[in-house]
Design an enzyme around this catalytic site. Structure first.
Site, PDB file in Angstrom:
ATOM      1  N   THR A 180     -39.503 108.171 -70.795  1.00  0.00           N
ATOM      2  CA  THR A 180     -39.608 106.794 -70.328  1.00  0.00           C
ATOM      3  C   THR A 180     -41.062 106.459 -70.048  1.00  0.00           C
ATOM      4  OG1 THR A 180     -39.288 107.462 -68.025  1.00  0.00           O
ATOM      5  CG2 THR A 180     -37.312 106.886 -69.283  1.00  0.00           C
ATOM      6  N   GLU A 327     -32.823 105.470 -72.638  1.00  0.00           N
ATOM      7  CA  GLU A 327     -31.642 106.288 -72.395  1.00  0.00           C
ATOM      8  C   GLU A 327     -30.491 106.012 -73.365  1.00  0.00           C
ATOM      9  OE1 GLU A 327     -33.870 105.843 -68.465  1.00  0.00           O
ATOM     10  OE2 GLU A 327     -33.397 104.605 -70.196  1.00  0.00           O
ATOM     11  N   LYS A 436     -36.402  89.196 -52.629  1.00  0.00           N
ATOM     12  CA  LYS A 436     -35.376  88.969 -51.612  1.00  0.00           C
ATOM     13  C   LYS A 436     -35.997  88.188 -50.462  1.00  0.00           C
ATOM     14  CE  LYS A 436     -31.272  91.053 -49.691  1.00  0.00           C
ATOM     15  NZ  LYS A 436     -30.442  92.265 -49.569  1.00  0.00           N
ATOM     16  N   TRP A 441     -31.382  86.510 -52.944  1.00  0.00           N
ATOM     17  CA  TRP A 441     -32.097  86.991 -54.114  1.00  0.00           C
ATOM     18  C   TRP A 441     -32.654  85.837 -54.938  1.00  0.00           C
ATOM     19  CZ3 TRP A 441     -33.498  91.821 -54.261  1.00  0.00           C
ATOM     20  CH2 TRP A 441     -32.695  92.811 -53.698  1.00  0.00           C
TER      21      TRP A 441
END
Length: 540
Positions: A180, A327, A436, A441
């Site tokens: 990654t 992944e 937040k 959110w």
């Protein structure tokens, strides 16, 4: 009962070299163009496999590649897997510490490196504990380098046979390895089995996915070091498509010239590439023939609807949203318009095109809340996306962080999204990129998409900054277009998006910067911006 027939990478290569022997791989080089056929490539892959065997590479060993998108890199994509070794694509844009870490963690036995990238590895070589040989991918028999025991790629191939006997292998044997891009913490390794690569290629070739075909001429702008180059090398080879390799450091002008010269039909890359192409065309005033392009695939991060619209209306090209991750080999979704939605008003069709699309056949998906409970697909409620399927990894390579991400047989993506009743995914944010504010959110992606639609804005990233009352508030970091650097101001940006969001969603401020920091794979690197503006005071 069916035959026991393992799905192997070698099957992909063998089909291309026999059924499509005369189809071409074309590489942009410093001297012009290199061209050869799948028949030629197959023979050279065998030579490379024999050369690696002679250097002591055995089944299960990792062979690193550190290079651009070229025909030699394509050969490495196949040579290691057909001999039972593992092709480890190394990100050329990682910081030195991360490069040393992943090469040592993977225990690469051999590293293939392009000549212009040799200076990056030379000072790091003494720290690479497992590497026994560096192979420079050129035809210079005596490469000038301090890399210990450096060998010439073409010399090795010239000394090897083009006949290779493949060892016995299982489809669950490892064939590829990619790490990654390390937006947080150390990079994590993901291993790809032969089976995963084969099934992923078949899924990409489906009509309702990318529909790779022998009729195509493909050109991957996504780097070959990133998540199997989004499957382009294997899928293109599986169907016998012509492949165009953009070579070393392709810029927007080179990209446009390659599209036109070679009549490319299918390409893929991150949004920053496609925004850069549009900007180049606007600034240069040049025109190119893009009529051959049936799709430009964009992934890696959300692409603004304004960019999708610009490609269609200015260039006559469909910019198609896809979504995936390292992944998952990596493709997870692809945006196709269902037949019953084709009659939607134009604006609604563009909004739909701005979503990440539908899960590719073969994978399963869930949308869950913070307690792991499934949420309805109503297009409103947001939760985390979970996936599983035959080309989704089940763990990280020798990494204890596996337990944080792979839970009860599901991969937890960390992406917050909604899913509408038709199954179209609309990703709002990575969990770590959400703002937040006062317990509610705010999606940074939604704000960015709206800001980038402003005609004077080239790029925009929204981050959370600390606030004494609301804990966090959004800050918009904006890169103006070159001709608007002296004229675009905060009020213009705020007025442009004011009617699109609730008042408490609007950024507290707008800062103008020269460029958005990018990760090693071209995504916005928001952690750099968060560090830069952690003490920012609105109006200060």
């Amino acid at each position: 009962m069916t035959m026991h027939y393992p799905l192997l990478v070698s099957n992909i290569l063998n089909r291309a070299r026999t059924a499509f022997a005369d189809k071409e791989i074309i590489t942009r080089t410093e001297d012009g163009t290199h061209r050869y056929t799948y028949k030629d490539m197959g023979a050279r892959v065998n030579r490379l496999a024999n050369a690696l065997s002679a250097l002591g590479v055995k089944k299960g060993d990792r062979v690193g590649t550190f290079g651009w998108n070229t025909y030699r890199h394509l050969e490495a994509y196949f040579a290691s897997p057909i001999m039972g070794a593992v092709n480890h694509t190394i990100n050329i844009r990682l910081f030195p510490d991360d490069l040393v870490y992943i090469i040592n963690h993977a225990e690469d036995k051999v590293v293939l490196v392009d000549p212009d990238l040799v200076p990056i590895l030379e000072p790091l070589a003494p720290q690479m504990e497992s590497v026994e040989h560096f192979i420079i991918m050129s035809d210079d028999p005596e490469p000038a380098t301090t890399l210990p025991g450096a060998l010439c790629y073409e010399t090795l191939l010239a000394q090897a046979s083009d006949e290779f006997t493949q060892p016995e292998m299982d489809e669950y044997d490892p064939a590829g390895l990619c790490y990654t891009s390390a937006t947080t913490g150390r990079p994590k390794g993901v291993t790809y089995t032969h089976r995963a690569l084969y099934l992923h290629s078949m899924a990409e070739c489906m009509a309702d996915t990318s529909a790779f075909s022998e009729r195509d001429t493909t050109m991957a702008m996504v780097p070959m070091f990133h998540a199997n180059c989004w499957g382009f090398p294997y899928s293109s080879t599986m169907v016998g498509a012509n492949q165009v390799m953009p070579g070393v450091r392709p810029d927007p002008q080179a990209i446009c010239e390659l599209f036109e010269e070679h009549k490319v039909t299918l390409t893929a890359g991150v949004p920053t590439i496609w925004v850069g192409v549009l900007d180049y065309l606007d600034r240069s005033g040049k025109t190119y023939d893009f009529s051959s392009l049936r799709a430009v695939i964009s992934g890696g991060s959300a692409v603004p609807v304004s960019v999708i619209r610009a490609y269609k209306e200015k260039l006559g090209v469909d910019l198609v949203h896809a979504y995936g991750m390292t992944e998952a080999t990596p493709i997870v979704t692809y945006n196709r318009v269902k037949t019953h939605l084709e009659g939607l008003p134009e604006d609604e069709k563009y909004e739909l095109a701005g979503s990440q699309g539908l899960v590719v056949a073969g994978l399963e998906m869930r949308l869950v809340d913070e307690n792991g409970e499934d949420l309805p697909w109503d297009g409103e409620q947001r939760g985390e996306l979970l996936f599983r399927g035959p080309w989704v990894a089940r763990e990280y390579y020798n990494d204890e962080r596996t337990a944080e991400t792979y839970i009860d047989g599901w991969y937890h993506s960390g992406d917050i999204a909604s899913v509408n009743p038709d199954g179209y995914i609309q990703i709002g944010d990575r969990v770590k990129d959400m703002v937040k504010s006062g317990g509610e959110w705010i999606s940074s992606v939604d704000l960015e998409t709206a800001i980038i639609a402003h005609p004077d804005v080239l790029e925009a990233a929204v981050i959370a900054i600390p606030h004494p009352t609301w804990v966090e508030r959004p800050l918009a970091c904006v890169v103006p277009r070159e001709d608007a650097r002296d004229s675009l101001d905060r009020a213009q940006v705020m007025d442009f998006i004011r009617d699109k969001f609730a008042r408490w969603w609007l950024p507290d401020d707008v800062v103008f910067i020269d460029e958005i920091p990018k990760t090693s794979v071209g995504k916005f690197d928001k952690k750099v911006l968060r560090d830069r503006y952690q003490d920012y005071v609105v109006g200060g």
